[in-house]
Design a protein around this motif. Structure first.
Motif, PDB file in Angstrom:
ATOM      1  N   ASP A  36       0.721  -1.260  -0.059  1.00  0.00           N
ATOM      2  CA  ASP A  36       0.241  -0.102  -0.031  1.00  0.00           C
ATOM      3  C   ASP A  36       1.129   1.110   0.022  1.00  0.00           C
ATOM      4  O   ASP A  36       2.070   1.070  -0.037  1.00  0.00           O
ATOM      5  N   THR A  38       1.234   3.731   2.130  1.00  0.00           N
ATOM      6  CA  THR A  38       1.759   4.106   3.207  1.00  0.00           C
ATOM      7  C   THR A  38       3.012   3.719   3.469  1.00  0.00           C
ATOM      8  O   THR A  38       4.145   4.132   3.888  1.00  0.00           O
ATOM      9  N   GLN A  39       3.023   2.194   3.527  1.00  0.00           N
ATOM     10  CA  GLN A  39       4.476   1.572   3.569  1.00  0.00           C
ATOM     11  C   GLN A  39       5.134   1.786   2.529  1.00  0.00           C
ATOM     12  O   GLN A  39       6.549   1.588   2.522  1.00  0.00           O
ATOM     13  N   GLU A  42       7.057   4.977   3.545  1.00  0.00           N
ATOM     14  CA  GLU A  42       8.132   4.757   4.513  1.00  0.00           C
ATOM     15  C   GLU A  42       9.474   3.989   3.863  1.00  0.00           C
ATOM     16  O   GLU A  42      10.278   4.122   4.348  1.00  0.00           O
ATOM     17  N   GLY A  60      -5.898   3.093   1.454  1.00  0.00           N
ATOM     18  CA  GLY A  60      -5.220   4.070   2.404  1.00  0.00           C
ATOM     19  C   GLY A  60      -4.492   5.220   1.566  1.00  0.00           C
ATOM     20  O   GLY A  60      -5.052   5.927   0.847  1.00  0.00           O
ATOM     21  N   THR A  61      -3.132   5.293   1.589  1.00  0.00           N
ATOM     22  CA  THR A  61      -2.696   6.194   0.821  1.00  0.00           C
ATOM     23  C   THR A  61      -2.485   5.585  -0.438  1.00  0.00           C
ATOM     24  O   THR A  61      -1.718   4.637  -0.626  1.00  0.00           O
ATOM     25  N   GLU A  65      -1.107  10.112  -3.926  1.00  0.00           N
ATOM     26  CA  GLU A  65      -0.571  10.727  -2.857  1.00  0.00           C
ATOM     27  C   GLU A  65       0.826  10.635  -2.305  1.00  0.00           C
ATOM     28  O   GLU A  65       1.354  11.056  -1.849  1.00  0.00           O
ATOM     29  N   ALA A  66       0.898   9.163  -2.483  1.00  0.00           N
ATOM     30  CA  ALA A  66       2.381   8.565  -2.154  1.00  0.00           C
ATOM     31  C   ALA A  66       3.335   9.197  -3.000  1.00  0.00           C
ATOM     32  O   ALA A  66       4.339   9.572  -2.752  1.00  0.00           O
TER      33      ALA A  66
END
Length: 223
Positions: A36, A38-39, A42, A60-61, A65-66
């Motif tokens: 996803d 978000t990960q 990161e 999610g993200t 957006e990422a």
């Protein structure tokens, strides 16, 4: 040194497939995968890969957006992001490019185009799926100011004119080489010369210039 890539897609089979395809390409190494956005963000911030390959639709993200978080306006040290999707929708294309993506591909693009997009992004260039490039330039022609582009100080050669029209039509370097019966390295040299002469930063800007200077008329040539 290999181009280090992080791949993000919420479908494991797609994520694994993309990673296997890229790992099989000379000079490319997948150093991380994420399910996803978000990960993915990161992981990318931690590993600092040369290129991120992100699906658009993730929980999610999402991929847009990422991309914005890693490459968007205001990012001090942006990463190179290529967005890949099943959905050939204009709103995705424009959102991804506005977010800072250096490439936009469809998942049926094929191995060669995928590898080209990764190499292009790593070198600071942009590669957009040919069908998408055509629509982007059509949209620009409909809404952009006319006659803005000037002629280069150094005139284009006959071969550069041929490469220009082919690039504006969404042809890849390999396809241009086949069409014009010249070596791939020669095509790359002509593209680099074109960018230097007309002040373009990537293939999309080459195509826009071709349209503005009337090298391409009444719709892009789709060969």
């Amino acid at each position: 040194m290999s181009i280090r890539v992080v791949v993000a897609d919420d479908q494991e089979i797609v994520r694994t497939g993309l990673s296997m395809i890229l790992d099989a390409q000379p000079g490319i190494e997948v150093v991380g995968q994420a399910p996803d956005g978000t990960q993915a963000v990161e992981l990318a911030r931690r590993l600092r890969p040369d290129v991120c390959l992100f699906d658009i639709r993730m929980p999610g993200t999402d991929g847009i957006e990422a991309t914005r978080l890693l490459a968007g306006p205001g990012v001090a040290d942006p990463l190179a992001v290529v967005v890949i999707t099943t959905f050939d929708l204009d709103e995705y294309v424009y959102a991804a490019l506005r977010a800072g993506a250096r490439g936009f591909l469809l998942k049926d693009a094929g191995t060669d185009l995928l590898a080209q997009a990764v190499h292009a992004a790593a070198s600071g260039d942009a590669l957009i799926a040919p069908s998408v490039t055509a629509r982007l330039i059509e949209a620009f022609a409909d809404t952009g100011p006319a006659g803005r582009a000037g002629q280069p100080v150094d005139p284009l050669t006959e071969r550069e004119e041929q490469v220009l029209v082919a690039v504006a039509g969404g042809r890849t370097n390999s396809e241009v080489a086949q069409d014009l019966h010249i070596a791939l390295s020669t095509v790359k040299s002509h593209v680099a010369s074109l960018m230097a002469k007309i002040g373009a930063r990537n293939r999309v800007e080459i195509a826009i210039w071709a349209y503005e200077t009337k090298r391409v008329r009444s719709g892009l040539r789709r060969q």
